[in-house]
Design a protein around this motif. Structure first.
Motif, PDB file in Angstrom:
ATOM      1  N   ARG A 118       0.809  -1.208   0.000  1.00 51.89           N
ATOM      2  CA  ARG A 118       0.000   0.000   0.000  1.00 51.89           C
ATOM      3  C   ARG A 118       0.857   1.280   0.000  1.00 51.89           C
ATOM      4  O   ARG A 118       0.539   2.248  -0.670  1.00 51.89           O
ATOM      5  N   ALA A 119       1.972   1.232   0.776  1.00 48.93           N
ATOM      6  CA  ALA A 119       2.825   2.417   0.863  1.00 48.93           C
ATOM      7  C   ALA A 119       3.367   2.806  -0.504  1.00 48.93           C
ATOM      8  O   ALA A 119       3.385   3.973  -0.893  1.00 48.93           O
ATOM      9  N   ARG A 120       3.779   1.775  -1.267  1.00 50.19           N
ATOM     10  CA  ARG A 120       4.303   2.016  -2.609  1.00 50.19           C
ATOM     11  C   ARG A 120       3.245   2.697  -3.486  1.00 50.19           C
ATOM     12  O   ARG A 120       3.523   3.687  -4.170  1.00 50.19           O
ATOM     13  N   GLN A 121       2.012   2.185  -3.405  1.00 45.49           N
ATOM     14  CA  GLN A 121       0.932   2.773  -4.189  1.00 45.49           C
ATOM     15  C   GLN A 121       0.710   4.235  -3.826  1.00 45.49           C
ATOM     16  O   GLN A 121       0.542   5.092  -4.681  1.00 45.49           O
ATOM     17  N   GLY A 122       0.736   4.483  -2.492  1.00 42.80           N
ATOM     18  CA  GLY A 122       0.587   5.862  -2.054  1.00 42.80           C
ATOM     19  C   GLY A 122       1.699   6.735  -2.617  1.00 42.80           C
ATOM     20  O   GLY A 122       1.467   7.845  -3.069  1.00 42.80           O
ATOM     21  N   GLY A 123       2.905   6.194  -2.591  1.00 42.09           N
ATOM     22  CA  GLY A 123       4.029   6.921  -3.165  1.00 42.09           C
ATOM     23  C   GLY A 123       3.817   7.214  -4.634  1.00 42.09           C
ATOM     24  O   GLY A 123       4.029   8.342  -5.105  1.00 42.09           O
ATOM     25  N   LEU A 124       3.356   6.199  -5.373  1.00 42.63           N
ATOM     26  CA  LEU A 124       3.104   6.413  -6.784  1.00 42.63           C
ATOM     27  C   LEU A 124       2.030   7.467  -6.998  1.00 42.63           C
ATOM     28  O   LEU A 124       2.153   8.328  -7.863  1.00 42.63           O
ATOM     29  N   PHE A 125       0.977   7.416  -6.191  1.00 41.45           N
ATOM     30  CA  PHE A 125      -0.098   8.389  -6.317  1.00 41.45           C
ATOM     31  C   PHE A 125       0.452   9.806  -6.175  1.00 41.45           C
ATOM     32  O   PHE A 125       0.092  10.706  -6.945  1.00 41.45           O
ATOM     33  N   ALA A 126       1.366   9.978  -5.183  1.00 31.33           N
ATOM     34  CA  ALA A 126       1.967  11.302  -4.983  1.00 31.33           C
ATOM     35  C   ALA A 126       2.740  11.747  -6.222  1.00 31.33           C
ATOM     36  O   ALA A 126       2.684  12.923  -6.629  1.00 31.33           O
ATOM     37  N   VAL A 127       3.447  10.802  -6.846  1.00 36.16           N
ATOM     38  CA  VAL A 127       4.180  11.136  -8.083  1.00 36.16           C
ATOM     39  C   VAL A 127       3.210  11.559  -9.185  1.00 36.16           C
ATOM     40  O   VAL A 127       3.436  12.542  -9.906  1.00 36.16           O
ATOM     41  N   HIS A 128       2.103  10.824  -9.304  1.00 38.08           N
ATOM     42  CA  HIS A 128       1.108  11.172 -10.328  1.00 38.08           C
ATOM     43  C   HIS A 128       0.539  12.564 -10.084  1.00 38.08           C
ATOM     44  O   HIS A 128       0.310  13.332 -11.022  1.00 38.08           O
ATOM     45  N   VAL A 129       0.320  12.880  -8.796  1.00 38.03           N
ATOM     46  CA  VAL A 129      -0.223  14.191  -8.457  1.00 38.03           C
ATOM     47  C   VAL A 129       0.792  15.282  -8.807  1.00 38.03           C
ATOM     48  O   VAL A 129       0.439  16.315  -9.393  1.00 38.03           O
ATOM     49  N   LEU A 130       2.067  15.047  -8.480  1.00 41.90           N
ATOM     50  CA  LEU A 130       3.085  16.049  -8.793  1.00 41.90           C
ATOM     51  C   LEU A 130       3.217  16.248 -10.302  1.00 41.90           C
ATOM     52  O   LEU A 130       3.354  17.367 -10.790  1.00 41.90           O
ATOM     53  N   ARG A 131       3.137  15.146 -11.040  1.00 44.89           N
ATOM     54  CA  ARG A 131       3.154  15.291 -12.498  1.00 44.89           C
ATOM     55  C   ARG A 131       1.917  16.059 -12.977  1.00 44.89           C
ATOM     56  O   ARG A 131       1.990  16.806 -13.944  1.00 44.89           O
ATOM     57  N   GLY A 132       0.799  15.852 -12.296  1.00 40.73           N
ATOM     58  CA  GLY A 132      -0.408  16.601 -12.641  1.00 40.73           C
ATOM     59  C   GLY A 132      -0.186  18.097 -12.480  1.00 40.73           C
ATOM     60  O   GLY A 132      -0.605  18.896 -13.326  1.00 40.73           O
ATOM     61  N   GLN A 133       0.484  18.475 -11.386  1.00 41.99           N
ATOM     62  CA  GLN A 133       0.823  19.892 -11.196  1.00 41.99           C
ATOM     63  C   GLN A 133       1.691  20.383 -12.363  1.00 41.99           C
ATOM     64  O   GLN A 133       1.458  21.460 -12.906  1.00 41.99           O
ATOM     65  N   ALA A 134       2.690  19.567 -12.720  1.00 42.02           N
ATOM     66  CA  ALA A 134       3.627  19.978 -13.767  1.00 42.02           C
ATOM     67  C   ALA A 134       2.964  20.080 -15.137  1.00 42.02           C
ATOM     68  O   ALA A 134       3.372  20.879 -15.976  1.00 42.02           O
ATOM     69  N   GLN A 135       1.901  19.285 -15.358  1.00 40.76           N
ATOM     70  CA  GLN A 135       1.244  19.277 -16.667  1.00 40.76           C
ATOM     71  C   GLN A 135       0.494  20.575 -16.949  1.00 40.76           C
ATOM     72  O   GLN A 135       0.074  20.814 -18.095  1.00 40.76           O
ATOM     73  N   VAL A 136       0.296  21.420 -15.936  1.00 43.85           N
ATOM     74  CA  VAL A 136      -0.311  22.721 -16.207  1.00 43.85           C
ATOM     75  C   VAL A 136       0.526  23.466 -17.244  1.00 43.85           C
ATOM     76  O   VAL A 136       0.017  24.192 -18.081  1.00 43.85           O
ATOM     77  N   HIS A 137       1.838  23.255 -17.204  1.00 46.28           N
ATOM     78  CA  HIS A 137       2.743  23.795 -18.221  1.00 46.28           C
ATOM     79  C   HIS A 137       3.272  22.678 -19.109  1.00 46.28           C
ATOM     80  O   HIS A 137       4.409  22.736 -19.575  1.00 46.28           O
ATOM     81  N   PHE A 138       2.512  21.608 -19.348  1.00 50.23           N
ATOM     82  CA  PHE A 138       2.830  20.524 -20.297  1.00 50.23           C
ATOM     83  C   PHE A 138       3.922  19.565 -19.849  1.00 50.23           C
ATOM     84  O   PHE A 138       4.302  18.683 -20.616  1.00 50.23           O
ATOM     85  N   MET A 139       4.525  19.713 -18.637  1.00 47.33           N
ATOM     86  CA  MET A 139       5.689  18.905 -18.290  1.00 47.33           C
ATOM     87  C   MET A 139       5.277  17.681 -17.477  1.00 47.33           C
ATOM     88  O   MET A 139       4.664  17.828 -16.425  1.00 47.33           O
ATOM     89  N   PRO A 140       5.612  16.443 -17.902  1.00 48.81           N
ATOM     90  CA  PRO A 140       5.257  15.246 -17.141  1.00 48.81           C
ATOM     91  C   PRO A 140       6.354  14.883 -16.148  1.00 48.81           C
ATOM     92  O   PRO A 140       6.788  13.736 -16.099  1.00 48.81           O
ATOM     93  N   SER A 141       6.792  15.858 -15.372  1.00 50.10           N
ATOM     94  CA  SER A 141       7.939  15.643 -14.504  1.00 50.10           C
ATOM     95  C   SER A 141       7.571  15.939 -13.057  1.00 50.10           C
ATOM     96  O   SER A 141       7.074  17.025 -12.744  1.00 50.10           O
ATOM     97  N   ALA A 142       7.819  14.959 -12.169  1.00 51.85           N
ATOM     98  CA  ALA A 142       7.473  15.147 -10.758  1.00 51.85           C
ATOM     99  C   ALA A 142       8.327  16.241 -10.124  1.00 51.85           C
ATOM    100  O   ALA A 142       7.845  17.003  -9.279  1.00 51.85           O
ATOM    101  N   LEU A 143       9.611  16.340 -10.549  1.00 53.26           N
ATOM    102  CA  LEU A 143      10.466  17.405 -10.022  1.00 53.26           C
ATOM    103  C   LEU A 143       9.878  18.782 -10.355  1.00 53.26           C
ATOM    104  O   LEU A 143       9.762  19.660  -9.498  1.00 53.26           O
ATOM    105  N   THR A 144       9.495  18.940 -11.629  1.00 58.13           N
ATOM    106  CA  THR A 144       8.842  20.188 -12.028  1.00 58.13           C
ATOM    107  C   THR A 144       7.579  20.417 -11.199  1.00 58.13           C
ATOM    108  O   THR A 144       7.280  21.544 -10.796  1.00 58.13           O
ATOM    109  N   GLY A 145       6.861  19.328 -10.935  1.00 62.67           N
ATOM    110  CA  GLY A 145       5.653  19.433 -10.112  1.00 62.67           C
ATOM    111  C   GLY A 145       5.970  19.979  -8.725  1.00 62.67           C
ATOM    112  O   GLY A 145       5.214  20.787  -8.175  1.00 62.67           O
TER     113      GLY A 145
END
Lengths: 332, 332, 332
Positions: free
Chosen positions: B3-30
């Protein structure tokens, strides 16, 4: 086939056209709906019935696929166009009669276009043709001296709009039924009650979803703080009724996912209503069933990307000798 | 998978979602974008982050294709919806929180619909779902007593709008960065600067095109005689930033033809902005990123007929263990 | 091919572009149309001719299919953009010249997009690109200080708008020809007369349908009670001219069914005109040829569902050595 038989069939197609305003391809429902519309006002009843006949007849003349004509799918937009013109331009003027007849013929062409344009996505035209025609006419009307006689008759949309300050129990009941009546542009709660009986006569699922949609409409509008008078006369909730019916049972297979989808969609349409009213208001337009059409098209268009939800199968056309059916074949 | 891993992945997806506002699929950018948004105001930061999480979660719940969810494509519209509701309805009201949460869920359905409807032409949904939701909500809001608390907070769009008579050097610099910040509906130049760092962290081409777009926006608006205050607070140029990024590198292969195309498109979007503002104004609406969406869809839709220009290949989905990438996968 | 020859061909393509404003792919008609536009005002003539050249040249530069360029299909929207900008922003301002040149280049991209988006339904782009560009520009213009010089020149749309109380015989005649002139945004009846000669020079059917459309426009507007001044200056009836030509001969095979279709469509477009004017008015916009575009697209889109009506075959491209032709190849 003998001429009398054909005339009889044509009457069945017209009655189904009346019933299709609420998605039901049932002649019995059409009879009940016609009674409801005459109860609201004999002029509206007559406009609706003649309008459906003109629309259905025009479709036959232009050679539209017989299965669509016989299911009533070429009648319901014309019915609403005729009633809409009567409400907004005044039913007693000869100019209104001529324009309504013309509108019912042209809406057949618009229906054919909408059906063709949306077919690639598997989307039905719903009441989009009515919305286009009614919006164009009501916005254009004040520019034509012989068409415009000073705005909607008081008998129309605003009849029940006397302001109240809080939502009493009988207000809620009136709103609940008025939501269903407003789909025919009528504000009387008892008209909605008769229409609901007609829906249940065709399909229990459809009747239940009409109730769910109406309840969601009332609750959403009240929770967000919409004006009480507009809740009570049904103008806040009629789109929710149609959206709920469309998204659970009519266009999507009825299950608990589509029930949730329908509730969310009904609430969304209730918010969209005042938005579209505000958008049309500066030009003198009205939102008609635009909120229902747009919400339903968006929600149904999303289904291929959302595996939890499923479209109903290809619309089954009822045999002509079996007018009452629970199957629903709107805008295939 | 634990479950912890899934939660971690979810956080990465969310950060990429933030980054996609400017088209970037990058968690760091997020991460950097999230910092920028919190810098503009902790409430906006929280709205954006929770909004992206709700959108991403709803998409997972409804079974949307995992590659879209993991690339952050189901988060960025929800992020903007949440921030937009906060700006226009006031972030502190419980009614805003409930509506924003609902809006973030519904925008997932709208995204699914837009993706399905545009797929036939190979066009992405971009921020169209956000524009639809935000337009509907801001236009509807004044009609609902419990939703409307007197218009946008002063902290929002208009903060930097103090009038100046000529465009000084520091005005130009502020406008240059504010254009990038306004994509998140924020007017502060330093927020734009942080966002630009985030874009460069994901892709040098994208960063360069953001600069080109911002410059074209400032020059076009100044040359045509737009009000200085609106240039300086970034409201004249944010669409140009997104258009330039989309048309050179993100959706079209970066070469000198697409560079020219991007410059022309950025200028066109700068003209379209005031047009859409004027169109929405009588109803009380705003143009949001409509100018970007419409300009980009038109320019990208023209590509099959213009042999000088080429679409980028099918969007490559970055492996989940490699959050930083220069590839861009918006709205495939 | 020697350079001189190419230059000569380019001139032919530009003249066909002028002619395509009324659907005719004929260089002779283009010459007559150019004369008509110069008769209305040398500035408008120059704007139109240079605009068509820029549009055609941009299309060539971007590698658009040669058959479209040579048939003039890449010129007519640019011609209308240039004339429209001249009428609404004033032909004498350098800002208008720069914007018109830019608009003529961008409209090529919009044309490519519209053609691609509509191809799936077999629908042509018509003057949709012009409508989009002209609407955006006229609505945006008042927001730009260096662009807006106080509204349309009096030489433009409103010249013939002196009010009269009844429709006299010479009013009807003026309206009949002004309807044809207004397609180039000009109100002078004699300009319409020259244009009509040009249409007949290319195709007798097209000329006859232009007359039918103009008559339907006048009769419909008068019967519904439109203001006399607007009937006489052609602003009530120009859409009817284009719709009638498109629906009987140009896009649909000319027979008695399409003749009836064209008459109904022309009347519908005449009603739609004031509706779209009212819709655009609060934002400061105009309806341009939107009523024609929308009516024609709807009526043509309905054809696959209406077996009585038939599309014309795939547009035949005239050989370059045979500039005059009765065949019509708009927006294939």
């Amino acid at each position: 086939m003998p001429r009398a038989r054909q005339g009889g069939l044509f009457a069945v197609h017209v009655l189904r056209g009346q019933a299709q305003v609420h998605f039901m391809p049932s002649a019995l429902t059409g009879v009940i709906f016609t009674v409801a519309l005459f109860t609201a006002g004999w002029q509206y009843g007559l406009y609706g019935l003649v309008g459906t006949a003109i629309g259905t007849g025009t479709a036959q003349l232009l050679g539209v696929d017989r299965s669509r004509v016989s299911a009533g799918l070429e009648g319901f937009n014309a019915c609403l166009v005729a009633v809409g013109f009567a409400v907004f331009l005044g039913p007693g003027h000869p100019s209104t009669m001529v324009l309504a007849a013309g509108g019912c013929a042209v809406v057949t062409v618009v229906t054919a276009a909408a059906t063709t344009l949306l077919r690639g996505w598997g989307l039905p035209a719903l009441t989009l043709p009515f919305c286009l025609m009614a919006s164009a006419m009501t916005i254009a009307a004040p520019g034509f001296e012989r068409v415009w006689h000073g705005g909607p008759a008081t008998a129309g949309l605003s009849r029940a709009a006397e302001g109240t300050v809080a939502l009493a129990v009988d207000d809620v009941a009136r709103a609940f039924f008025a939501n269903i009546a407003q789909i025919f542009l009528m504000p009387q709660w008892y008209v909605g009650l008769i229409l609901l009986v007609g829906i249940f006569a065709a399909s229990r699922t459809a009747g239940a979803m009409a109730c769910v949609g109406s309840a969601v409409g009332v609750v959403t509008a009240w929770a967000l703080g919409a004006p009480t008078a507009r809740i009570v006369d049904g103008t806040m909730g009629y789109n929710a009724v149609l959206v709920a019916m469309a998204l659970c049972g009519v266009l999507l297979a009825a299950d608990r996912w589509s029930l949730g989808f329908a509730v969310v969609g009904a609430a969304a349409a209730t918010v969209l209503g005042p938005a579209l009213n505000a958008l049309f208001a500066p030009a003198g337009g009205h939102s008609f069933t635009w909120p229902f059409v747009l919400t339903t098209l968006v929600f149904v268009a999303s289904v291929p990307a959302l595996p939890r939800l499923h479209r109903t199968g290809p619309p089954a056309v009822r045999p002509l000798t079996e007018p009452v059916g629970s199957g629903v074949v709107l805008g295939a």
